[in-house]
Every structure is written in structure tokens, then in C-alpha cells.
Design an enzyme around this catalytic site. Sequence first.
Site, PDB file in Angstrom:
ATOM      1  N   ARG A   1      63.683  48.474  56.177  1.00 29.22           N
ATOM      2  CA  ARG A   1      63.994  49.511  55.192  1.00 29.22           C
ATOM      3  C   ARG A   1      64.939  49.005  54.094  1.00 29.22           C
ATOM      4  NH1 ARG A   1      64.597  55.174  58.618  1.00 29.22           N
ATOM      5  NH2 ARG A   1      62.396  55.696  58.518  1.00 29.22           N
TER       6      ARG A   1
ATOM      7  N   LYS B   1      55.093  64.065  72.168  1.00 26.67           N
ATOM      8  CA  LYS B   1      54.885  65.515  72.209  1.00 26.67           C
ATOM      9  C   LYS B   1      53.748  66.045  71.337  1.00 26.67           C
ATOM     10  CE  LYS B   1      59.458  67.135  73.472  1.00 26.67           C
ATOM     11  NZ  LYS B   1      60.655  67.792  72.922  1.00 26.67           N
TER      12      LYS B   1
ATOM     13  N   GLY C   1      58.523  54.783  62.844  1.00 24.35           N
ATOM     14  CA  GLY C   1      59.495  53.819  63.345  1.00 24.35           C
ATOM     15  C   GLY C   1      59.041  53.128  64.621  1.00 24.35           C
TER      16      GLY C   1
ATOM     17  N   GLY D   1      58.360  60.564  60.183  1.00 27.56           N
ATOM     18  CA  GLY D   1      58.160  61.986  59.871  1.00 27.56           C
ATOM     19  C   GLY D   1      57.635  62.191  58.462  1.00 27.56           C
TER      20      GLY D   1
HETATM   21  C1  3PG Z   1      63.957  58.640  59.681  1.00 21.62           C
HETATM   22  O1  3PG Z   1      64.466  57.655  60.226  1.00 21.62           O
HETATM   23  O2  3PG Z   1      62.990  59.247  60.174  1.00 21.62           O
HETATM   24  C2  3PG Z   1      64.481  59.082  58.365  1.00 21.62           C
HETATM   25  O3  3PG Z   1      65.499  58.251  57.936  1.00 21.62           O
HETATM   26  C3  3PG Z   1      64.927  60.534  58.433  1.00 21.62           C
HETATM   27  O4  3PG Z   1      65.953  60.681  59.359  1.00 21.62           O
HETATM   28  P1  3PG Z   1      66.156  62.086  60.058  1.00 21.62           P
HETATM   29  O5  3PG Z   1      64.959  62.326  60.932  1.00 21.62           O
HETATM   30  O6  3PG Z   1      67.450  61.997  60.840  1.00 21.62           O
HETATM   31  O7  3PG Z   1      66.237  63.129  58.948  1.00 21.62           O
END
Ligand code: 3PG
Length: 374
Positions: free
Chosen positions: A37, A174, A328, A351
Site C-alpha cells: 500500500r 462469513k 488483504g 472492503g
Molecule cells: C482496510 O484495510 O480495509 C482499509 O484500510 C479500511 O480500513 P477499515 O476497515 O478499518 O475502515
Amino acid sequence: MGVPTLEDLPPLQGKRVLLRADFNVPLADGKITDDLRIRAALPTIEWLRGQGAEVTACTHLGRPKGKADPKYSVEPVRERLGELAPGVELLENLRFDPGEEANDPAFVARLIDGFDAYVNDAFGASHRAHASIVGPPRFLPSAAGRLLAQEVDVLLGLRDNPKRKFTAILGGSKVSDKLAVIEALLDVADELLIGGGMCFTFLAAQGNPVGNSLFEADQVDACKALLDAGRPIVLPSDITALGPGGELFAPEKGGDVRQVGTGVPDGWMGVDVGPGTAADFGDRIAEARTVFWNGPMGVFEDPRFEAGTRAVAEAVADAHGFTVVGGGDSAAALAQFGLDDRIDHVSTGGGASLELLEQGDLPGLHALREGIAT
Ligand code: 3PG
Ligand code: MG
């Protein structure tokens, strides 16, 4: 995507630019375990500095819940950024202030004070309507950075105009987290291969016993409805399971590991897809012209249960089609297997990539599009 890009900014010579990046990197014992990142923001930083701008970056790191906590200090990121892009300043963790997640206008005002322009390159956080993502474009000339623009191009391309056959592979624990994404993928993909913890709720919906596997009783009806509607979902045909007495990450505790069919016996826990499934998924991935993968097939961090995830990772790496991996955990799996450079696009967002596929838009993009006019 209809949002301003770097070329749309006013002349930047001698100007101060606030860069919102997503440097929320994985850390172990205070050390960065994957700097993807940070490296991914370098093209934007280099472009801005090439125009004569002075760049100050900002990011969140973890979930410190609105107060300063040394555990979530950005210091390790600052150090790595200093090596990769000397002279770029990095503000302290945005989430040390409750105003960030609350999207507090007073926090936005403090954040942008002294800056002439704003660039959002935080693709991985652009699904959050937080102050640093949606606030600055209302007050400063603003643009999407190179990373954000590229992520959006690739992912909306999958959504709007994929080459067929389009095979999507979804894992992770999930069903409840991913139901909307499952629906969205079923709308665009030709087939959806499901592994990971979430497959057991689908297998249960077909009437299979799941033993002690991850399982969401309240999602069985939703899974059954999808299967009954004849949606093109492909489930595992065999499972690798851990027997009574066994523990994850603790092979010394014993417990048998063996392949079972689609039913997991009492006292056993399904923790990976089996070799038959790995071969079937591999064949389907090889035949695809577009591949999207999110979420591991099993508990790949335990070497006894990495085979399914490794097989899918290798199939995606070997695929002739256009390959996109989001999230991730899947990116970490690729890195663990040394396959990350054989994927066409490894998304920096988990996400965010799922929400973009699902909604076709993100709060961070919307804010850039609205700009100063609102
Ligand atoms: C992630 O790692 O998914 C993003 O940086 C967002 O982080 P968060 O889910 O804590 O908002
Ligand atoms: Mg390829």
C-alpha cells in the site's frame, strides 16, 4: 468514472498538497509485513512532486477508536515512506481524533488548513464516508490519484464489460458479510466458486452436516434461496477437515487431518477445500477469460490447510485470462506463495473493491465528483 484526475488540478508549482493515502499496512511486532500500500502511492507522489508541489500525506492505521494509542502510531509507516519517498511528510494517524470517523466538519477544517489542493489515493478506504475522504473536496481543488483511478478503472471494467467466461472465486469466513457481494457477482459473473468458511453455510443449505465448521444458522435460508433459484454457484465437492482434539495452528496438539466429502462428521471441523475441489476450481479458472478472486479457501496461515488456497492462487497466476485479486487476505496469500507478480491486478482494497463491484460507486468517488460546487 467521472471524477477529476491529477491533470485536472490547477498549477501546483510551490503549492502544498494534502494526499490522503491508505497506508493501513499489516504490522507484526511493530514491523511492516507488506508495504504494497505504500509502494502503490508512489506514482502519485512522484507526479505531484514533478509538478513542483510539496506533498503531505495522511492515513489511518488500524482502529484506535478516536484516541491516541502508541500501538497505532504511524511511525513505522513514516520510516518506510521516508525510504521510498524522502521528504514527504506524514501526519499522525487520522483515527486518533474522533472527528475522522464522525466526519466532523471542524476536523475537516483543521485537516485542510494551510493546503492548496487535495488528492485522494486511498482506494482501500474510499468506501468510508470519513472526514479525510469526503470532507476536503468540498473546500479544495481535488482529484483522484493514480492508484485510485487505476483501481476504479479495473474494477468497474469487471463490473461493466468483462470478457466471457467470467469466473469469480469468493472465500472468507462469513456469508453475512458478503451476501450483497455474492448477489452482485452473480449478476456479472458467469459462475461463482465458493470456498472458505462461508461454504459450510451453503453446504448446510443443501442438507449436508457441517460438524464443528464455521456456520451461520441465520443465513441458511438466504443460501438456500440462491441455490434454489439456480444461480451459477459452484460449491466444494470435498473438504479437508481437522479431527477431534485437533487445534488450528497447533499441530503438536494432534488431531487427524483428512479429506471428507461434502458432509463434515460430528466432532470434525472443515478448514480447507479438498484436492478434488482444488482441481475443479483450477480447471474452471484456466478456462476463464476474466477472473476475480477475493478471500482464502481455507485457513492458509496454518500449513496443514494451505493447499486449497495455494491451488487457487496458482491457478489464478497461471490463467491466460485477465486476473484481478482483491482483499488483504488473498493478497497476503499471494505474497506468501510468491505469486503476486503474476496477477494482472492485485487490488489494495478489500472492503472497498467489494463495495465498488457491488454498488458501482464509493463515497470517496462521489465526494470528488461533487467537488467544491456543493
Ligand atoms: C482496510 O484495510 O480495509 C482499509 O484500510 C479500511 O480500513 P477499515 O476497515 O478499518 O475502515
Ligand atoms: Mg493472466
